[in-house]
Scaffold this active site. Structure first.
Site, mmCIF file in Angstrom:
data_model
loop_
_atom_site.group_PDB
_atom_site.id
_atom_site.type_symbol
_atom_site.label_atom_id
_atom_site.label_comp_id
_atom_site.label_asym_id
_atom_site.label_seq_id
_atom_site.Cartn_x
_atom_site.Cartn_y
_atom_site.Cartn_z
ATOM 1 C CB CYS A 74 -3.032 38.105 16.076
ATOM 2 S SG CYS A 74 -1.642 38.039 17.214
ATOM 3 C CD GLU A 95 3.146 42.895 15.644
ATOM 4 O OE1 GLU A 95 2.622 41.952 15.004
ATOM 5 O OE2 GLU A 95 4.371 43.018 15.784
#
Length: 583
Positions: free
Chosen positions: A392, A358
């Site tokens: 993110c 990720e």
């Protein structure tokens, strides 16, 4: 589910904010300027589901002082690796403050062992300090794990895997259910710790812990649904079956911006799938790692299970590298920058291990000419400013149709002026500090790079002079082709650009190396289905009329391209934590 209320004249909208789901404390009212178009914009009474927390609190007072922009460059900074000279943990003062009594409730002390190996606390690595980004004052000291501590702990963890995988999955689910209950009992204490040590505002801190609780609930149900398949065979009187078995040990390396939620996305599922977990928390948030581990360890002890089922280490790159190189760990889940993730992937792949990555996001919101402008303005604010832009899924690029370009920006600047900056533990704060002084420096360097590439600062663009790491939320007008736009600047910096056609907007959205989250605001079905289809967004998360930030745990979370391709949480992501066998 913290809610933020924005008001325009008689129009009111509540935007739910979750850390992928956050609790309902505090709200803030932002007043948008009246629409410049002659006809009123219709009200949208539904929530604008703003996922990862950006919770607003009560109405902010009038702005004081200049606004501040914040652009932190890609990689999070390292922890302070040695104690400051002349400072003793007992003199730090954090534990003496009445408002910090929750530290004691979580079992923390002025000095803490940072290695939980073989079911016991220890640590023979360097002594480090952890500080609050609000004022850069020391909270506590932590004795990090050494490579020897890691090796001893991994031997026990590997052995414990034999015990854990033999326990029926529903009974493993019961243990995870108890972990969820233990977290519920400490929800607000842990949330305050996240705000104190990481710097996100309190509703976001509480929301992050709530998300782990939700993951526990999800995993409990999953523990009875780890189903295989029965497949017809071409042989007479035969059949085939596909079954799923545990991997053994799963390594989880997490980042500072979600110091415990990312653990939950991985560990809850890994545990019910029959795997032990070895966790390396972020070096700059060791107290969160310790507090979380204490809660999990207490549940294992209560059930007379080996503590080594959940092994945790505070430490630096040497511990992360040990996990990446360890052949006893079939799967490594890594959250961080693309550059660091690529290095981890190469090391894990070299030993034929599996990686769940990720990594960076460079997310865009497209606003079409027919969009509900007020809804879109609120959503952009949520997506661009929450967690000081250190998510993110933060919106970093705003792509506006040329016909509404100036109208939209006028309204966006007005709501940016109302953003209250301050102590994340104070009620009413919307924007807390960046995580470290290095992040603040990177922000300033980023602003200079933006200006050198033709960027025009429309709002913000400065750091705030204070003890803490505060910067202004920033809006920048810039060309979509500027090199800096292709990078992930880890802070509240929003790039604004215009387009003429849907095709052009989609091309801009897809033009960056990253591919995590994306969103479009429109009322036209033909635009929506083009956006959602194969010729639309190339991201792993594709939204319509909601912001880029966040997701729901029921769906797989992750992105394409330089975001790494990993998927965590819902859907069939559990299959990554198991090995398939065809019988």
């Amino acid at each position: 589910m913290c809610e933020a209320t924005f008001t325009t004249g008689k129009l009111e909208m509540r935007a739910k904010s979750t850390s992928r789901t956050a609790p309902p404390h505090h709200s803030a009212t932002l007043r948008l300027p009246p629409p410049s178009s002659p006809s009123p914009i219709p009200s949208r009474s539904s929530s604008s589901h703003s996922p990862l927390h950006l919770l607003l609190q009560r109405p902010p007072p009038p702005s004081t002082g200049p606004p501040l922009p914040s652009v932190a460059l890609p990689d999070p900074p390292r922890a302070v690796r040695s104690s400051p000279s002349g400072r003793n943990a007992d003199d730090m003062g954090a534990f003496a403050k009445k408002e910090h009594q929750f530290l004691n409730e979580l079992g923390l002390a002025p000095r803490n062992p940072g290695s939980f190996a073989c079911g016991a606390w220890g640590g023979s690595g360097p002594v480090v300090t952890t500080t609050s980004p609000t004022n850069n004052q020391v909270i506590a000291e932590v004795v990090e794990a050494s490579v020897n501590d890691y090796e001893e702990g991994m031997r026990a963890c590997f052995d414990a895997a034999r015990t854990w995988m033999a326990i029926p999955a529903p009974k493993r689910g019961e243990i995870v259910r108890q972990i969820g209950d233990a977290l519920r009992a400490k929800l607000h204490h842990l949330g305050r710790l996240v705000s104190l040590e990481m710097g996100k505002i309190l509703p976001e801190g509480i929301g992050e812990v709530q998300e782990i609780i939700d993951m526990c609930d999800y995993a409990v149900g999953l523990s009875r649904q780890l189903n295989g398949s029965i497949i017809p065979s071409e042989r007479p009187n035969h059949m085939m079956m596909e079954v799923w078995n545990p991997l053994g040990v799963v390594g989880v390396i997490t980042a500072f911006n979600f110091p415990c939620a990312v653990l939950g996305w991985n560990a809850c599922i890994a545990l019910v799938c029959g795997n032990c977990v070895v966790w390396k928390g972020a070096p700059t948030t060791p107290l969160i790692t310790i507090a979380m581990t204490k809660i999990v360890a207490s549940v294992l002890e209560k059930n007379n299970l080996p503590g080594a089922i959940f092994t945790a280490f505070c430490g630096g790159a040497e511990i992360g590298q040990a996990i990446a190189l360890d052949t006893r760990i079939p799967l490594v889940s890594f959250t961080g920058s693309t550059r660091a993730g690529l290095m981890v992937q190469q090391q894990v792949n070299a030993r034929f291990g599996k990686c769940l990555l990720e990594l960076s996001g460079n997310n865009a919101i497209i606003v079409m000419h027919d969009a509900d402008i007020q809804l879109a303005v609120r959503s952009v604010l949520f997506a661009a400013v929450g967690t000081a832009g250190q998510r993110c899924t933060t919106c970093r690029r705003l792509i506006l149709h040329e016909s509404i370009y100036h109208t939209f920006l006028d309204q966006l600047v007005e709501v940016y002026k109302q953003v209250r900056i301050g102590d994340p533990l104070e009620k009413g704060t919307l924007l807390g500090p960046l995580h470290t002084p290095a992040s603040k420096e990177n922000f300033l360097k980023g602003i200079q790079t933006i200006k050198s590439q033709g960027g025009k600062i429309l709002f913000g663009g400065s750091a705030i002079e204070s003890e803490g790491n505060f910067v202004q939320p920033t809006i920048v007008e810039i060309s979509a082709s500027a090199p800096v736009v292709k990078e992930e600047l880890f802070g509240p910096v929003l790039y604004v650009m215009k387009f003429q056609t849907l095709k052009e907007a989609i091309e801009i959205n897809n033009s960056v190396p990253q591919g995590l989250s994306s969103s479009i605001f429109t009322k036209k079905p033909e635009i929506i289905f083009k956006w959602l289809g194969p010729h639309g967004s190339d991201c792993g998360i594709v939204n319509v009329n909601i912001p880029t930030n966040g997701a729901e745990i029921g769906g797989a979370f992750g992105g394409e391209k330089a975001t790494g391709g990993g998927r965590e949480a819902g859907s069939d992501s559990w299959k990554q934590y198991m090995r398939r066998a065809t019988w």
